[in-house]
Design an enzyme around this catalytic site. Structure first.
Site, PDB file in Angstrom:
ATOM      1  N   GLU A  41       0.847  -1.198   0.000  1.00 58.57           N
ATOM      2  CA  GLU A  41       0.000   0.000   0.000  1.00 58.57           C
ATOM      3  C   GLU A  41       0.884   1.250   0.000  1.00 58.57           C
ATOM      4  O   GLU A  41       1.833   1.357   0.780  1.00 58.57           O
ATOM      5  CB  GLU A  41      -0.878  -0.031   1.250  1.00 58.57           C
ATOM      6  N   LYS A  93      -9.179   2.724  -2.480  1.00 62.10           N
ATOM      7  CA  LYS A  93      -9.540   2.118  -1.197  1.00 62.10           C
ATOM      8  C   LYS A  93     -10.893   2.622  -0.723  1.00 62.10           C
ATOM      9  O   LYS A  93     -11.161   3.830  -0.734  1.00 62.10           O
ATOM     10  CB  LYS A  93      -8.456   2.442  -0.168  1.00 62.10           C
ATOM     11  N   CYS A 110      -5.458  -3.213   1.906  1.00 63.15           N
ATOM     12  CA  CYS A 110      -5.313  -3.287   3.354  1.00 63.15           C
ATOM     13  C   CYS A 110      -6.631  -3.522   4.105  1.00 63.15           C
ATOM     14  O   CYS A 110      -7.197  -4.609   4.040  1.00 63.15           O
ATOM     15  CB  CYS A 110      -4.604  -2.033   3.854  1.00 63.15           C
TER      16      CYS A 110
END
Length: 257
Positions: A41, A109, A143
């Protein structure tokens, strides 16, 4: 296909150094026969670059993306890398997929973790972002996204066979639970491969857990890294090897909603 995952110690705020490290890994992975490399990430900027991320954020057709695509073209390997994406006035925590100098795919994300991320980024609406990488359907998450089972199930229902998860898991009293138990469960309950690719080491803001893994549909770990140190994981991905597991654990076929 062969899949490569780079557990990496990014240099916070130094895009050039991080791209050089990714290039080195891409050369090594390609030499080993891998066709896709996944990095952590925000690996281009470093996760802990803080407010500098605002200045480093670029669009998907910016210089950073061009340089990543050039590395992919040079080495002949597709790359998924985390970067800070600027889109108008908004900044997203994104993952960029490139395969040579052709089309690019960006995933943003959807589930931001903690005040640090919420202070820097705009969340995207959850969606199933699936790319076809040389015949294999690869889904993208970042994540914290993978810790919500709905996100992985959405990708599996959309046909993903492999799920690439660039991450920045910090050291904590539950880091091993997430990396070594939750990730294999996500793979098992959806009968997919999950590549969970973390940072290692530390920067000025965070210490990272390492513990990158590539989990198989039967819940086994095909490759894993230690808590410390960089590591290039390379493993074979073949859905046919897990046909028996898919038949015995037919969660997707039996799902009622």
């Amino acid at each position: 296909m062969k899949l490569a995952a780079l557990q990496m110690q990014s240099v916070a705020g130094d895009v050039t150094a991080n791209l050089a490290r990714i290039r080195q890994a891409a050369l090594e992975a390609a030499a080993a026969g891998a066709t896709l490399l996944i990095t952590p990430e925000l690996s281009l900027t470093g996760y802990g670059a803080g407010e500098a991320i605002r200045k480093l954020a670029e669009p998907e057709d910016g210089e950073q993306a061009d340089r990543l695509a050039a590395i992919s073209d040079e080495t002949g390997i597709g790359i998924v890398a985390g970067f800070a994406e600027r889109h108008g006035e908004a900044i997203y925590n994104s993952a960029l997929y490139v395969d040579g100098l052709g089309a690019r795919t960006v995933y943003r994300k959807s589930h931001l973790y903690g005040p640090y991320e919420r202070g820097l980024f705009v969340p995207e609406e959850p969606k199933a972002q699936v790319i076809n990488h040389r015949g294999t359907n690869v889904g993208l998450l970042i994540c914290y996204d993978v810790e919500f089972p709905e996100n992985v199930r959405r990708l599996a229902m959309a046909g993903a066979e492999v799920i690439a998860v660039p991450t920045a898991l910090p050291k904590s009293d539950h880091d091993e639970l997430i990396a070594r138990k939750m990730i294999p469960v996500r793979a098992f309950e959806n009968q997919v491969f999950v590549a969970y690719v973390n940072h290692c080491g530390a920067d000025a803001l965070f210490s990272y857990a390492g513990l990158s893994v590539i989990a198989a549909p039967d819940g086994s770990l095909l490759a894993e890294a230690e808590a410390t140190g960089e590591k290039l994981l390379i493993t074979k991905i073949d859905t046919g090897d897990y046909a028996e597991s898919a038949a015995a654990n037919s969660y997707l076929a039996d799902l009622r909603s």
